[in-house]
Design a protein around this motif. Structure first.
Motif, PDB file in Angstrom:
ATOM      1  N   ARG A 182      -0.153  -0.302   2.641  1.00 58.61           N
ATOM      2  CA  ARG A 182       0.762   0.769   2.225  1.00 58.61           C
ATOM      3  C   ARG A 182       2.058   0.690   3.019  1.00 58.61           C
ATOM      4  N   GLU A 183       1.952   0.420   4.300  1.00 61.29           N
ATOM      5  CA  GLU A 183       3.158   0.292   5.114  1.00 61.29           C
ATOM      6  C   GLU A 183       3.985  -0.920   4.685  1.00 61.29           C
TER       7      GLU A 183
ATOM      8  N   GLY B  83      10.494  -1.801   0.545  1.00 59.42           N
ATOM      9  CA  GLY B  83      11.348  -1.003  -0.335  1.00 59.42           C
ATOM     10  C   GLY B  83      10.677  -0.473  -1.578  1.00 59.42           C
ATOM     11  N   PHE B  84       9.377  -0.693  -1.694  1.00 57.35           N
ATOM     12  CA  PHE B  84       8.666  -0.171  -2.863  1.00 57.35           C
ATOM     13  C   PHE B  84       8.210   1.257  -2.582  1.00 57.35           C
TER      14      PHE B  84
ATOM     15  N   PHE C 125       4.454   5.932  -1.994  1.00 58.67           N
ATOM     16  CA  PHE C 125       4.173   7.346  -2.238  1.00 58.67           C
ATOM     17  C   PHE C 125       2.851   7.516  -2.985  1.00 58.67           C
ATOM     18  N   VAL C 126       2.686   6.733  -4.028  1.00 57.98           N
ATOM     19  CA  VAL C 126       1.462   6.860  -4.840  1.00 57.98           C
ATOM     20  C   VAL C 126       0.235   6.496  -4.003  1.00 57.98           C
TER      21      VAL C 126
ATOM     22  N   VAL D 181      -5.857  11.385  -3.887  1.00 60.30           N
ATOM     23  CA  VAL D 181      -6.782  10.858  -4.892  1.00 60.30           C
ATOM     24  C   VAL D 181      -6.739   9.334  -4.929  1.00 60.30           C
ATOM     25  N   VAL D 182      -5.569   8.783  -4.664  1.00 62.80           N
ATOM     26  CA  VAL D 182      -5.443   7.318  -4.683  1.00 62.80           C
ATOM     27  C   VAL D 182      -6.021   6.715  -3.410  1.00 62.80           C
ATOM     28  N   SER D 183      -5.684   7.316  -2.288  1.00 64.46           N
ATOM     29  CA  SER D 183      -6.153   6.734  -1.027  1.00 64.46           C
ATOM     30  C   SER D 183      -7.667   6.885  -0.869  1.00 64.46           C
TER      31      SER D 183
END
Lengths: 494, 269
Positions: free
Chosen positions: A396-397, A403-404, A409-410, A415-417
């Motif tokens: 994620r980092e 730059g994504f 964020f998602v 719920v995603v994590s």
């Protein structure tokens, strides 16, 4: 903003080619998905008679449409690009030809230009090193090559656009033969041949448009009354969003200037391209011309926008989106699967803001941390941040660093994590089972990794015991890895 | 009362599918270019690992593309964008369809009714009207009426979520719920000839006239008002059918959107 690909035939990153592939595929999906080909057939009249014999029964057209959609989805992700791009190009040409019998507008004719681009991508598919195919090809490389790719100094990126745009044409082969052959060293520059030919194609099309005005219309075309009449008739017959056209026709000198500018832009794109001058003023001008036609003449179709967007310097855009600080990523250097997974991230790091380390060369401030088990997961460390981002959070980092931001964020949504972390954990724990992943060290080795900066010789020694080294306990793993790589190569060459 | 489907079925059932024109040398040449391109492309991609094959294909492609773009002939898949490249005449003649509701009110035909996305290039239809006999013209009109009613129903039944669907492929002035609410059921199609004369400097419209060439209803061509004289005049004034429709905007203005000159509902010009 726009790249002159004749002057800059190679880039320091494969990002531009990959983004262009995604944009082209998405654009065509947007075009094709809403079509209902059943409405193109069984008409009580004959449209453009030249191609009515190319119209098959409606069910065939419907099948073609959905086959095309499948091919385009594969093309977007870069899966077997050579064949899906060929298939998609032929289907686009046929659908566009059938559609041309009932609609000869720019929205239909633009499909042919998109089909040419697909052909170029098919011809030079091996140049695309940021795709599903490229990821598959990493299976043909020894782990040392992948590690070197992740860790290599990316100073070449400083050879920025200004130098590249003025680079000698000898810098690139132009034929695109300098691409990755799948089993050599990862290239340090990336030919962009499909984009070069695509840009040349569009330049010829616009040149033809300007040429026709010069030859067919002649000097009379630039007289104020000609364009004035065109604008006036459109405004009288069609509903306009604003009355800009009727205002413009009151100024003959302005109308003549617009006529000259139109032809200048249309002809100028090819001239600027061949002269290897910056093309961005011309391409921006043509974009502006299409936009200006909307309020003045009430005509607008979107196709030139996505087609031109293919030639934006996306590597620069991505570099601008990257964070300014540095992210250090430590991965398991003996994990083939891990190195392959990080391969595209290294390509996406166009701003050189990510430093990849493995256990053996990780700085001591990381290697000595008690809260990090480098043999079990990937870790990311940010300057000035004491947190050790592990596994899912490290990925994620990485997205944040590159730059994504939307992806970052998602991935942070609960719920995603909550789904992503167990998935990462499962994959990490079972990577040797489900993927090619050699683990040459025993636990003692992993726990006592020397600091590369302190003991460089030891690092070289460790690197020598790679999966292809065929020494000691690695020999079997290396053979297994190589065998798998050969299998994958045979698939990649299909 | 006819339903949409019976109107269409009646139209096509009467005259059958549109006849396919005979093969001409020009048509054969066009198809040969198309087939040749397909074969050459397949061969080039299959043999793409041979640089000479790729180079030869790319060179041939660009030579053809340049030639067709300079000459201005669209031999698919080689396409050009020669738009508005000719000198604009002072007198413009256009043809257009309008739908008529039960109260006799007219609405310019929205070409998006035909294909759902974009629409017919309507000049492809209007340019054929003179060639066809009355039954086929009625079939064309019945088809357009059926499509108009289907399209109208889709507009009137759509929710606000339609804005979240794929964005349109162009910016056009099309029918919407508010506009359609002013009309009763569409019951017929009318076919007009428009003539627009502009001043020498192109800044003003000197005259505008329109002529009703025909009207069709589901009951058949009984209400047709087209006379032989009018038809003859229409043929004489018609711009020639372009050999290359890609540049047809120079010759046959495409009538695609509601006209500003259309009278408000209830007013028949």
């Amino acid at each position: 903003m726009f790249v002159n690909y004749l002057a800059s035939r190679e880039r320091a990153s494969p990002v531009n080619l990959a983004v262009a592939r995604v944009l082209l595929g998405t654009y065509l999906l947007w075009k094709v998905l809403p079509y209902d080909p059943r409405l193109w057939t069984d008409l009580p009249f004959v449209g453009f008679a030249g191609y009515v014999r190319a119209i098959p029964p409606a069910p065939v057209l419907v099948a073609e449409k959905w086959l095309l959609v499948a091919a385009l989805v594969a093309f977007v992700v870069g899966y077997r690009t050579r064949w899906v791009a060929l298939l998609a190009s032929l289907l686009v040409i046929h659908l566009a030809t059938v559609r041309y019998t009932v609609n000869t507008g720019g929205g239909t004719t633009a499909l042919f230009f998109a089909a040419y681009l697909l052909v170029f991508f098919a011809l030079y598919s091996r140049l695309d090193d940021l795709s599903a195919d490229a990821l598959r090809r990493t299976g043909t490389r020894p782990i040392e090559t992948l590690r070197a790719h992740l860790k290599r100094d990316r100073d070449e990126w400083d050879r920025d656009e200004s130098e590249a745009d003025g680079a000698s044409p000898s810098e690139g082969s132009g034929d695109g033969t300098g691409g990755d052959d799948g089993d050599g060293e990862v290239p340090r520059s990336f030919p962009t041949t499909p984009l070069l030919y695509g840009q040349l194609m569009l330049a010829i099309v616009y040149f033809g448009a300007g040429f026709a005005k010069l030859v067919k219309g002649g000097p009379a075309w630039f007289e104020p009354d000609n364009l004035t009449r065109t604008i006036l008739v459109r405004n009288e017959l069609f509903a306009m969003p604003v009355d800009l056209g009727l205002w413009v026709v009151q100024y003959p000198a302005l109308v003549s200037l617009l006529a000259v500018a139109t032809v200048g832009l249309e002809v100028g794109l090819l001239v600027a391209l061949l002269a290897r001058k910056p093309v961005w003023p011309v391409m921006l001008g043509i974009w502006g011309m299409h936009l200006a036609i909307l309020p003045t003449m009430g005509m607008f179709f979107f196709d030139p926008l996505p087609l031109f967007a293919l030639f934006v310097a996306w590597d620069r855009v991505l570099g601008g989106l990257a964070r300014r600080d540095t992210l250090d990523v430590v991965f398991d250097e003996h994990c083939y699967f891990c190195a392959r997974s990080l391969y595209p991230f290294a390509h996406l790091d166009v701003a050189n803001r990510v430093r990849f380390y493995s256990q053996s060369d990780a700085p001591s401030r990381y290697a000595t941390r008690s809260d990090a088990d480098f043999g079990a997961a990937m870790y990311a460390f940010r300057e000035g941040d004491a947190t050790a981002y592990e596994g899912y959070d490290a990925f994620r980092e990485l997205t944040r660093q590159l730059g994504f931001w939307p992806v970052w964020f998602v991935m942070g949504l609960p719920v995603v994590s909550h789904v992503g972390k167990p998935v990462y954990r499962y994959v990490a724990d079972n990577r040797s089972t489900h993927f090619v992943c050699s683990l040459p060290f025993d636990d003692e080795d992993a726990a006592d990794v020397p600091d590369a900066q302190d003991v460089p010789d030891a690092v070289e020694g460790l690197d020598g015991v790679g999966v292809d080294g065929g020494q000691g306990p690695d020999a079997d793993a290396g053979a297994g890895s190589g065998s798998s790589g050969a299998d994958e190569r045979s698939h990649a060459d299909d | 009362m006819f339903t949409v489907h019976t109107i269409w079925a009646a139209g096509i059932g009467t005259v059958g599918p549109a006849p396919v024109p005979d093969l001409t040398p020009t048509t054969l040449a066009r198809l040969a270019v198309l087939a040749g391109f397909v074969v050459a492309t397949v061969v080039a991609v299959v043999l793409a690992d041979r640089p000479r094959v790729r180079t030869a294909y790319v060179a041939g492609f660009f030579v053809c593309l340049l030639l067709f773009n300079l000459v201005g002939v669209a031999a698919l898949p080689f396409m050009h964008w020669h738009k508005f490249s000719g000198d604009r005449p002072e007198t413009e003649v256009l043809y257009e369809f309008r739908v008529v509701d039960a109260a006799g009110r007219e609405l310019d035909y929205d070409h998006r009714a035909t294909l759902a996305v974009d629409g017919f290039s309507m000049y492809l239809v209007t340019s054929r009207m003179d060639e066809y006999d009355e039954p086929r013209r009625a079939a064309v009109a019945a088809y357009l009426l059926a499509r108009a009613n289907t399209y109208r129903a889709s507009i009137e039944s759509r929710s606000a979520l339609h804005l979240l669907r794929f964005p349109p492929h162009g910016v056009e002035d099309t029918w919407d719920e508010l506009e359609l609410a002013e009309y009763d059921e569409f019951v017929g199609v009318r076919y007009y000839r428009l003539e627009l004369v502009t001043s020498a400097d192109g800044t003003a419209v000197e005259s505008y006239s329109e002529e009703l060439l025909g009207e069709w209803t589901p009951d058949g061509p009984a209400s047709t008002v087209r006379s032989d004289d009018v038809a003859t005049e229409a043929v004489a004034a018609r711009a020639p059918w372009p050999d290359d429709p890609a540049s047809s905007t120079d010759h046959v203005p495409v009538v695609t959107a509601p006209a500003r000159l259309v009278a408000t509902p209830g007013v028949t010009r």
